[in-house]
Write a protein that holds these residues in place. Structure first.
Motif, PDB file in Angstrom:
ATOM      1  N   UNK A  31     -24.537 -32.032 -58.096  1.00  0.00           N
ATOM      2  CA  UNK A  31     -24.320 -33.200 -57.250  1.00  0.00           C
ATOM      3  C   UNK A  31     -25.282 -33.145 -56.078  1.00  0.00           C
ATOM      4  N   UNK A  32     -26.347 -33.913 -56.170  1.00  0.00           N
ATOM      5  CA  UNK A  32     -27.373 -33.882 -55.137  1.00  0.00           C
ATOM      6  C   UNK A  32     -26.934 -34.658 -53.898  1.00  0.00           C
TER       7      UNK A  32
ATOM      8  N   UNK B 108     -24.816 -39.380 -50.950  1.00  0.00           N
ATOM      9  CA  UNK B 108     -25.112 -40.481 -50.039  1.00  0.00           C
ATOM     10  C   UNK B 108     -24.790 -41.827 -50.690  1.00  0.00           C
ATOM     11  N   UNK B 109     -25.197 -42.003 -51.949  1.00  0.00           N
ATOM     12  CA  UNK B 109     -24.932 -43.268 -52.633  1.00  0.00           C
ATOM     13  C   UNK B 109     -23.430 -43.507 -52.785  1.00  0.00           C
ATOM     14  N   UNK B 110     -22.680 -42.461 -53.087  1.00  0.00           N
ATOM     15  CA  UNK B 110     -21.218 -42.585 -53.192  1.00  0.00           C
ATOM     16  C   UNK B 110     -20.616 -42.979 -51.844  1.00  0.00           C
ATOM     17  N   UNK B 111     -21.074 -42.352 -50.787  1.00  0.00           N
ATOM     18  CA  UNK B 111     -20.587 -42.666 -49.439  1.00  0.00           C
ATOM     19  C   UNK B 111     -20.902 -44.122 -49.085  1.00  0.00           C
ATOM     20  N   UNK B 112     -22.101 -44.581 -49.433  1.00  0.00           N
ATOM     21  CA  UNK B 112     -22.509 -45.952 -49.103  1.00  0.00           C
ATOM     22  C   UNK B 112     -21.718 -46.997 -49.870  1.00  0.00           C
TER      23      UNK B 112
ATOM     24  N   UNK C 210     -36.206 -34.157 -51.847  1.00  0.00           N
ATOM     25  CA  UNK C 210     -35.583 -33.430 -50.740  1.00  0.00           C
ATOM     26  C   UNK C 210     -34.087 -33.286 -50.974  1.00  0.00           C
ATOM     27  N   UNK C 211     -33.475 -34.354 -51.473  1.00  0.00           N
ATOM     28  CA  UNK C 211     -32.029 -34.331 -51.697  1.00  0.00           C
ATOM     29  C   UNK C 211     -31.643 -33.286 -52.730  1.00  0.00           C
ATOM     30  N   UNK C 212     -32.498 -33.020 -53.691  1.00  0.00           N
ATOM     31  CA  UNK C 212     -32.183 -32.037 -54.719  1.00  0.00           C
ATOM     32  C   UNK C 212     -32.406 -30.617 -54.217  1.00  0.00           C
TER      33      UNK C 212
END
Length: 156
Positions: free
Chosen positions: A73-74, A79-83, A64-66
């Protein structure tokens, strides 16, 4: 790059309780991916019906993210960078003490658990377990972590 998180899903045909009851009554081996193809049973049921072209019916599942972001940049990467900024390593180390019932194993799970606890304090028993399919050994619900998911060549 700013990441906008938006999700809209509609699965009306699958809300029919009779279809759901039938699917749930099937043996587990009929519900798992076959030959690297997810939802094989559903796809196979549409084969040779001239309803959906084969190139669409049998195309590789896309996380879904892709599907909602660029190839470069999916949403998953955003999300992982934000977390990384929202949950630190010390918090993860102390996760079993912070959340003794079903402690989170990823920064994503930790963050969502914090949000849950803010909205529903003292209600952790509402979360009897983390849902993941029985046929996977993954601890992360993202499709990108599943063994049969392989990104397109452009991403590698």
């Amino acid at each position: 790059m700013s990441c906008v998180l938006l999700r809209l899903e509609l699965r009306v045909p699958f809300l029919d309780h009779r279809l759901t009851a039938y699917f749930l009554s099937l043996p587990d081996d009929m519900k798992v991916p076959k030959h690297g193809v997810e939802k094989h049973l559903l796809r196979d049921s549409f084969s040779d019906q001239d309803l959906i072209p084969d190139e669409i019916l049998w195309r590789r599942k896309e996380a879904f993210s892709d599907g909602m972001m660029s190839v470069k940049k999916s949403w998953y990467v955003c999300l992982q960078e934000h977390l990384e900024d929202m949950v630190n390593d010390d918090q993860m180390e102390k996760a079993p003490q912070t959340f003794p019932h079903n402690p989170p194993h990823t920064k994503e799970a930790f963050y969502f658990r914090q949000v849950f606890e803010q909205r529903f304090p003292g209600r952790s028993q509402w979360l009897p377990h983390y849902w993941l399919p029985r046929w996977t050994q993954s601890s992360d619900p993202s499709a990108r972590t599943l063994a049969f998911y392989t990104p397109d060549k452009e991403e590698q």
